[in-house]
Design a protein around this motif. Structure first.
Motif, PDB file in Angstrom:
ATOM      1  N   TYR A  52      38.659  30.741  45.272  1.00 17.60           N
ATOM      2  CA  TYR A  52      38.346  31.515  44.073  1.00 17.60           C
ATOM      3  C   TYR A  52      37.267  30.820  43.244  1.00 17.60           C
ATOM      4  CZ  TYR A  52      42.516  34.442  44.756  1.00 17.60           C
ATOM      5  OH  TYR A  52      43.453  35.311  45.233  1.00 17.60           O
ATOM      6  N   PHE A  53      37.399  29.514  43.073  1.00 18.45           N
ATOM      7  CA  PHE A  53      36.429  28.773  42.272  1.00 18.45           C
ATOM      8  C   PHE A  53      35.045  28.836  42.903  1.00 18.45           C
ATOM      9  CE2 PHE A  53      34.186  24.854  41.116  1.00 18.45           C
ATOM     10  CZ  PHE A  53      34.130  25.040  39.746  1.00 18.45           C
ATOM     11  N   GLU A  54      34.975  28.594  44.207  1.00 17.47           N
ATOM     12  CA  GLU A  54      33.678  28.644  44.889  1.00 17.47           C
ATOM     13  C   GLU A  54      33.075  30.039  44.818  1.00 17.47           C
ATOM     14  OE1 GLU A  54      34.432  27.100  48.791  1.00 17.47           O
ATOM     15  OE2 GLU A  54      34.829  25.081  48.009  1.00 17.47           O
ATOM     16  N   SER A  55      33.912  31.057  44.923  1.00 23.18           N
ATOM     17  CA  SER A  55      33.420  32.431  44.818  1.00 23.18           C
ATOM     18  C   SER A  55      32.887  32.702  43.413  1.00 23.18           C
ATOM     19  CB  SER A  55      34.533  33.430  45.146  1.00 23.18           C
ATOM     20  OG  SER A  55      34.951  33.273  46.470  1.00 23.18           O
ATOM     21  N   SER A  56      33.562  32.174  42.413  1.00 15.58           N
ATOM     22  CA  SER A  56      33.126  32.417  41.035  1.00 15.58           C
ATOM     23  C   SER A  56      31.820  31.689  40.731  1.00 15.58           C
ATOM     24  CB  SER A  56      34.206  31.997  40.042  1.00 15.58           C
ATOM     25  OG  SER A  56      34.315  30.588  39.982  1.00 15.58           O
ATOM     26  N   GLN A  57      31.550  30.619  41.446  1.00 15.92           N
ATOM     27  CA  GLN A  57      30.317  29.863  41.234  1.00 15.92           C
ATOM     28  C   GLN A  57      29.115  30.506  41.925  1.00 15.92           C
ATOM     29  OE1 GLN A  57      30.204  27.099  39.123  1.00 15.92           O
ATOM     30  NE2 GLN A  57      32.214  27.945  38.707  1.00 15.92           N
ATOM     31  N   SER A  62      29.929  36.982  43.618  1.00 12.83           N
ATOM     32  CA  SER A  62      30.732  37.555  42.531  1.00 12.83           C
ATOM     33  C   SER A  62      30.284  38.978  42.226  1.00 12.83           C
ATOM     34  CB  SER A  62      30.624  36.693  41.275  1.00 12.83           C
ATOM     35  OG  SER A  62      31.246  35.456  41.483  1.00 12.83           O
ATOM     36  N   ARG A  63      28.984  39.210  42.248  1.00 12.25           N
ATOM     37  CA  ARG A  63      28.479  40.580  42.042  1.00 12.25           C
ATOM     38  C   ARG A  63      28.972  41.500  43.161  1.00 12.25           C
ATOM     39  NH1 ARG A  63      24.521  40.926  38.115  1.00 12.25           N
ATOM     40  NH2 ARG A  63      23.552  38.950  37.569  1.00 12.25           N
ATOM     41  N   PHE A  64      28.967  40.974  44.367  1.00  5.71           N
ATOM     42  CA  PHE A  64      29.451  41.753  45.505  1.00  5.71           C
ATOM     43  C   PHE A  64      30.937  42.103  45.343  1.00  5.71           C
ATOM     44  CE2 PHE A  64      31.594  41.618  49.659  1.00  5.71           C
ATOM     45  CZ  PHE A  64      31.063  42.771  50.212  1.00  5.71           C
ATOM     46  N   LEU A  65      31.741  41.120  44.944  1.00  3.37           N
ATOM     47  CA  LEU A  65      33.173  41.373  44.749  1.00  3.37           C
ATOM     48  C   LEU A  65      33.419  42.374  43.624  1.00  3.37           C
ATOM     49  CD1 LEU A  65      34.736  37.802  45.120  1.00  3.37           C
ATOM     50  CD2 LEU A  65      34.870  39.694  46.746  1.00  3.37           C
ATOM     51  N   ALA A  66      32.526  42.404  42.643  1.00  2.00           N
ATOM     52  CA  ALA A  66      32.703  43.280  41.487  1.00  2.00           C
ATOM     53  C   ALA A  66      32.350  44.740  41.779  1.00  2.00           C
ATOM     54  CB  ALA A  66      31.852  42.770  40.325  1.00  2.00           C
ATOM     55  N   LYS A  67      31.703  44.981  42.896  1.00  2.76           N
ATOM     56  CA  LYS A  67      31.344  46.362  43.235  1.00  2.76           C
ATOM     57  C   LYS A  67      32.597  47.168  43.562  1.00  2.76           C
ATOM     58  CE  LYS A  67      26.728  45.590  45.104  1.00  2.76           C
ATOM     59  NZ  LYS A  67      25.870  45.809  46.277  1.00  2.76           N
ATOM     60  N   ASN A  68      32.456  48.484  43.475  1.00  2.00           N
ATOM     61  CA  ASN A  68      33.542  49.384  43.845  1.00  2.00           C
ATOM     62  C   ASN A  68      33.487  49.579  45.358  1.00  2.00           C
ATOM     63  OD1 ASN A  68      35.262  51.521  44.390  1.00  2.00           O
ATOM     64  ND2 ASN A  68      34.784  52.564  42.462  1.00  2.00           N
ATOM     65  N   TRP A  69      34.325  48.880  46.072  1.00  2.00           N
ATOM     66  CA  TRP A  69      34.284  48.897  47.535  1.00  2.00           C
ATOM     67  C   TRP A  69      34.705  50.234  48.122  1.00  2.00           C
ATOM     68  CZ3 TRP A  69      36.227  43.696  49.960  1.00  2.00           C
ATOM     69  CH2 TRP A  69      35.422  42.649  49.492  1.00  2.00           C
ATOM     70  N   ARG A  81      30.106  41.353  55.273  1.00  2.00           N
ATOM     71  CA  ARG A  81      30.588  40.425  54.246  1.00  2.00           C
ATOM     72  C   ARG A  81      31.974  40.849  53.762  1.00  2.00           C
ATOM     73  NH1 ARG A  81      26.922  39.214  49.051  1.00  2.00           N
ATOM     74  NH2 ARG A  81      26.175  37.439  50.222  1.00  2.00           N
ATOM     75  N   MET A  82      32.143  42.161  53.551  1.00  2.00           N
ATOM     76  CA  MET A  82      33.425  42.697  53.129  1.00  2.00           C
ATOM     77  C   MET A  82      34.497  42.372  54.177  1.00  2.00           C
ATOM     78  SD  MET A  82      34.207  46.703  52.213  1.00  2.00           S
ATOM     79  CE  MET A  82      32.762  46.844  51.184  1.00  2.00           C
ATOM     80  N   THR A  83      34.144  42.603  55.430  1.00  2.00           N
ATOM     81  CA  THR A  83      35.079  42.340  56.532  1.00  2.00           C
ATOM     82  C   THR A  83      35.465  40.869  56.586  1.00  2.00           C
ATOM     83  OG1 THR A  83      34.198  44.189  57.795  1.00  2.00           O
ATOM     84  CG2 THR A  83      35.382  42.503  59.032  1.00  2.00           C
ATOM     85  N   LEU A  84      34.512  39.988  56.408  1.00  2.00           N
ATOM     86  CA  LEU A  84      34.807  38.551  56.434  1.00  2.00           C
ATOM     87  C   LEU A  84      35.715  38.149  55.277  1.00  2.00           C
ATOM     88  CD1 LEU A  84      31.318  37.197  57.513  1.00  2.00           C
ATOM     89  CD2 LEU A  84      33.385  37.394  58.919  1.00  2.00           C
ATOM     90  N   TRP A  85      35.514  38.740  54.110  1.00  2.00           N
ATOM     91  CA  TRP A  85      36.387  38.431  52.975  1.00  2.00           C
ATOM     92  C   TRP A  85      37.814  38.916  53.248  1.00  2.00           C
ATOM     93  CZ3 TRP A  85      36.759  35.268  49.118  1.00  2.00           C
ATOM     94  CH2 TRP A  85      37.678  35.511  48.104  1.00  2.00           C
ATOM     95  N   LEU A 116      47.206  40.174  46.160  1.00  2.00           N
ATOM     96  CA  LEU A 116      45.765  40.285  46.405  1.00  2.00           C
ATOM     97  C   LEU A 116      45.482  41.363  47.446  1.00  2.00           C
ATOM     98  CD1 LEU A 116      42.832  39.319  46.136  1.00  2.00           C
ATOM     99  CD2 LEU A 116      43.345  37.620  47.891  1.00  2.00           C
ATOM    100  N   ILE A 117      46.217  41.317  48.553  1.00  2.00           N
ATOM    101  CA  ILE A 117      46.007  42.289  49.630  1.00  2.00           C
ATOM    102  C   ILE A 117      46.282  43.715  49.125  1.00  2.00           C
ATOM    103  CG2 ILE A 117      46.937  43.099  51.841  1.00  2.00           C
ATOM    104  CD1 ILE A 117      45.244  40.656  52.253  1.00  2.00           C
ATOM    105  N   LYS A 118      47.305  43.867  48.297  1.00  2.00           N
ATOM    106  CA  LYS A 118      47.677  45.195  47.804  1.00  2.00           C
ATOM    107  C   LYS A 118      46.782  45.670  46.656  1.00  2.00           C
ATOM    108  CE  LYS A 118      52.453  45.828  48.220  1.00  2.00           C
ATOM    109  NZ  LYS A 118      53.812  45.498  47.786  1.00  2.00           N
ATOM    110  N   SER A 119      45.827  44.852  46.244  1.00  2.00           N
ATOM    111  CA  SER A 119      44.952  45.235  45.134  1.00  2.00           C
ATOM    112  C   SER A 119      43.995  46.357  45.513  1.00  2.00           C
ATOM    113  CB  SER A 119      44.163  44.018  44.632  1.00  2.00           C
ATOM    114  OG  SER A 119      43.206  43.633  45.610  1.00  2.00           O
ATOM    115  N   GLY A 120      43.933  46.698  46.780  1.00  2.00           N
ATOM    116  CA  GLY A 120      43.111  47.828  47.187  1.00  2.00           C
ATOM    117  C   GLY A 120      42.126  47.517  48.294  1.00  2.00           C
ATOM    118  N   ILE A 121      41.952  46.236  48.626  1.00  2.00           N
ATOM    119  CA  ILE A 121      40.932  45.924  49.635  1.00  2.00           C
ATOM    120  C   ILE A 121      41.267  46.503  51.004  1.00  2.00           C
ATOM    121  CG2 ILE A 121      40.110  43.842  48.478  1.00  2.00           C
ATOM    122  CD1 ILE A 121      41.602  42.184  50.535  1.00  2.00           C
TER     123      ILE A 121
END
Length: 173
Positions: A52-57, A62-69, A81-85, A116-121
């Motif tokens: 999480y910390f590395e992703s936030s840095q 972070s912009r990618f994670l913030a998109k509406n997937w 990238r989405m698949t790898l996450w 996290l998994i149930k958050s919608g990804i």
């Protein structure tokens, strides 16, 4: 000594000492198990927090994670990238589930990852195809538990998901 010889007294003392040693050893084993569980739980959380910390840095990520997937359009490399996450999240869940089933960690570690998994990804374009790709590596108990938790049902094999991965050149014949 009245009725006891020194040898008999030594045997009694030796027996008591043996029992005390076994009790002490059992306590040490129990303490080591608790320490091992705490250490393993700490390592799992540390790995997650570092991710999480590395992703936030990483502003780009972070912009990618913030998109509406679910609704935004993405380029193929972004679907990768989405698949790898998603894979990273699934593998972390796999580790946690296995350790929970072995009694090494508590349910809270597993619940945190499921949250996290149930958050919608898993309901995104790449969620189910990624799951279909990885579920072959899991036993039937895990598959049924996971699908009930995430999708509310046991999923039938879906050729459309395989085609989704194939579009991204992820399935090799």
């Amino acid at each position: 000594m009245s009725g006891f010889s020194i040898a008999e007294l030594a045997q009694i003392i030796s027996g008591i000492a043996m029992i005390m040693s076994v009790v002490y050893l059992a306590k040490q084993i129990r303490m080591n198990q608790k320490i091992m569980k705490l250490q393993f739980g700490f390592n799992l959380n540390d790995r997650l927090y570092k991710r999480y910390f590395e992703s936030s840095q990483n502003e780009n990520f972070s912009r990618f994670l913030a998109k509406n997937w679910r609704e935004d359009d993405f380029e193929d490399f972004e679907y990768w990238r989405m698949t790898l996450w998603i894979q990273t999240c699934l593998i972390d869940l796999f580790d946690s589930y296995d350790q929970f089933k072995s009694g090494v960690i508590g349910r809270d570690h597993l619940d945190m990852r499921m949250h996290l998994i149930k958050s919608g990804i898993m309901k995104t374009r790449m969620g189910k195809p990624t799951w279909e790709f990885w579920k072959k590596e899991r036993d039937q108990d895990f598959i049924e538990w996971f699908e009930q938790e995430v999708f509310g049902e046991t999923l039938a094999p879906d050729r459309l998901h395989a085609e989704e991965l194939d579009k991204l050149n992820m399935i090799k014949n």
